[in-house]
Enzyme design. Structure first.
Site, short mmCIF file in Angstrom:
data_model
loop_
_atom_site.label_atom_id
_atom_site.label_comp_id
_atom_site.label_asym_id
_atom_site.label_seq_id
_atom_site.Cartn_x
_atom_site.Cartn_y
_atom_site.Cartn_z
N LYS A 99 0.81 -1.21 0.00
CA LYS A 99 0.00 0.00 0.00
C LYS A 99 0.85 1.27 0.00
CE LYS A 99 -3.94 -2.22 0.24
NZ LYS A 99 -3.48 -3.59 0.19
N GLU A 138 -2.20 7.63 7.65
CA GLU A 138 -2.73 8.60 6.69
C GLU A 138 -3.78 9.49 7.33
OE1 GLU A 138 -4.27 6.20 3.51
OE2 GLU A 138 -6.29 6.16 4.36
N HIS A 161 -15.61 -1.98 8.22
CA HIS A 161 -14.79 -1.67 7.05
C HIS A 161 -15.01 -2.67 5.90
CE1 HIS A 161 -12.74 1.35 9.43
NE2 HIS A 161 -12.46 0.45 10.34
N ARG A 203 -8.14 -8.31 -8.63
CA ARG A 203 -8.96 -9.51 -8.79
C ARG A 203 -10.36 -9.10 -9.20
NH1 ARG A 203 -12.02 -8.61 -4.34
NH2 ARG A 203 -11.00 -7.85 -2.46
#
Length: 486
Positions: free
Chosen positions: A118, A195, A230, A287
């Protein structure tokens, strides 16, 4: 790379069934794999051939690269479709397939590896001109430059694992340590980063497709803002929030993201969108997505068929198709929303999904299926199409009302209440929607499973509804005259 003749499906449940439903009419052989718990599962019965992965847990079965490759060799498969979850975004598995001479139906392992990091993927997107949420590595000296609240995230995973919100600088060190431990356990990689936390964003993703000729296109967006822990619960396309201008800018950014890594096959570029219309890159899922049926609804395209053709080296089989109408998808889970969405286990005693020309049910269970603790508790994906959003909502309400699942607790009543929530109807969505609408989680009084079972039995005897008087004591087979427990 060449014509694909037989595919090992390295997955289970509804996605394995769904892949077979495309492959078999194409004349492509199908090989299923199954654990001890899935011996009698629908995906095993549907496949032409099946390989027993001895064991029950995912770690002993569906995550065993050596056993999956053994299955491919034994049955002469020349390609592997990973579905989603399990090893679908595992670069080592994709590389092992390639080294074994198998076509991996997905992007190259180098691309999976790159986008699975990431931190590195955000650097690539930033360089490509794709808007990225401001972030810092976990060893940064000063996080105050991002502004609080902050979000600690796993560098090598998703699905909410290894994620912590931090509102106070004094709690950051503990959050970093806890997130790292969770990430290490879930993904085998404890790296995390920090972040800026965007308050009440929308979660909007764009389906992309690339081919070996270097072409990357977008297949429009899906709104995935209704989430719990989430994880997505409801998706729709088109998003009720996007103006034509914002949609065009986000689609352009999604294509740039794919072009930056020479992406091939199906993928999804995920963004969060702020209330002011600013949008930021989150990640690329390398995917097929769980929610791909709604894209297929509005485009009248088969994305699995397109995956096969691209994996064979063919160019993209479509050219920026125009969407038509509106599609919604609800994920039907065996869980208890009123108890923090706690998974439910048991045997499905009665299973009757809705049927209509504008209803699609992707499922891997049937009456008698056991839902246990070893795998994801998804029962099915229920999707509907309508000429516009209001009709699609009407049809989803009807479909949820018709859906019968007995034997396990499930989230259908919760989803039905959600369809009537004024803010949802108005399209005022964000990723904390469920948290800010707690009444959705309250379970109103209603009949228990025994009562519903007797009603279903009575209904099924004559094809028409009839009144059933249910005494207050005893079991259902004591009440229903003429019925025996056989």
């Amino acid at each position: 790379m060449g014509v694909i003749r037989k595919v090992l499906i390295a997955n289970r449940g509804e996605i394995a069934v769904r892949i077979m439903q495309t492959l078999q009419p194409m004349g492509i052989g199908t090989v299923a794999v199954y654990s001890d718990a899935d011996r009698d599962a629908p995906h095993v019965a549907l496949a032409a051939e099946a390989f027993h992965l001895e064991g029950v847990s995912a770690a002993d079965t569906y995550l065993r690269v050596d056993r999956l490759l053994e299955a491919a060799r034994r049955f002469g498969a020349d390609a592997v479709h990973p579905g989603y979850g399990f090893l679908s975004e595992n670069a080592a598995f994709a590389r092992a397939c390639r080294d074994a001479g198998l076509t991996f139906i997905g992007p190259a392992p180098e691309v999976i590896e790159l986008l699975g990091d990431k931190v590195r993927s955000k650097e690539i997107m930033r360089a490509a001109g794709v808007p990225v949420v401001p972030s810092l590595p976990s060893d940064a000296v000063n996080f105050d430059t991002l502004g609080y609240p902050l979000l600690v995230k796993a560098a090598a995973g998703g699905g909410g694992k290894g994620m912590r919100r931090v509102d106070d600088p004094r709690h950051l060190a503990d959050a970093l340590a806890a997130a790292s431990r969770e990430a290490e356990k879930a993904f085998g990689n404890g790296q995390v980063f920090v972040e800026k936390y965007i308050e009440h964003p929308r979660h909007i993703e764009f389906q992309i497709f690339g081919d070996d000729q270097g072409r990357v296109i977008d297949l429009h967006e899906r709104e995935c803002s209704i989430q719990r822990r989430h994880q997505k619960v409801v998706e729709e396309t088109p998003s009720p929030a996007l103006t034509p201008g914002l949609r065009a800018r986000m689609a352009e950014a999604a294509v740039k993201a794919g072009q930056a890594v020479r992406y091939t096959n199906a993928g999804t570029v995920e963004f969060i969108v702020d209330a002011d219309g600013s949008f930021y890159f989150l990640e690329v899922n390398t995917r097929l997505q769980v929610e791909h049926p709604i894209t297929e609804w509005v485009l009248a395209e088969d994305l699995v068929r397109a995956q096969i053709r691209v994996a064979q080296g063919e160019p993209l089989p479509f050219d920026n198709p125009t969407p038509r109408g509106h599609a919604l998808e609800c994920r039907i889970y065996a869980e208890e929303p009123a108890r923090s969405f706690l998974p439910s286990t048991g045997t499905v005693q009665c299973y009757r999904p809705p049927q209509a020309p504008w209803v699609r049910v992707d499922t891997g269970i049937e009456k008698g299926s056991d839902i246990g603790v070893h795998y994801d508790p998804m029962i099915a994906k229920l999707s509907v199409w309508g000429p516009d959003r209001s009709v699609a909502l009407e049809r989803m309400r009807w479909a949820l009302d018709q859906y019968v699942v007995l034997g396990v607790s499930h989230n259908i009543p919760f989803l039905r209440r959600l369809m009537d929530e004024p803010d949802f109807i108005a399209g005022r969505l964000h990723t904390q929607f469920i948290d800010t609408h707690p009444d959705l989680l309250k379970t109103p009084p209603g009949p228990d499973d025994d009562t519903l079972l007797v009603a279903a039995l009575a209904f099924s005897t004559g094809g028409a509804a009839r009144a059933v008087e249910v005494p207050s004591a005893g079991g259902p087979f004591e009440w229903a005259g003429g019925w025996r427990n056989t």
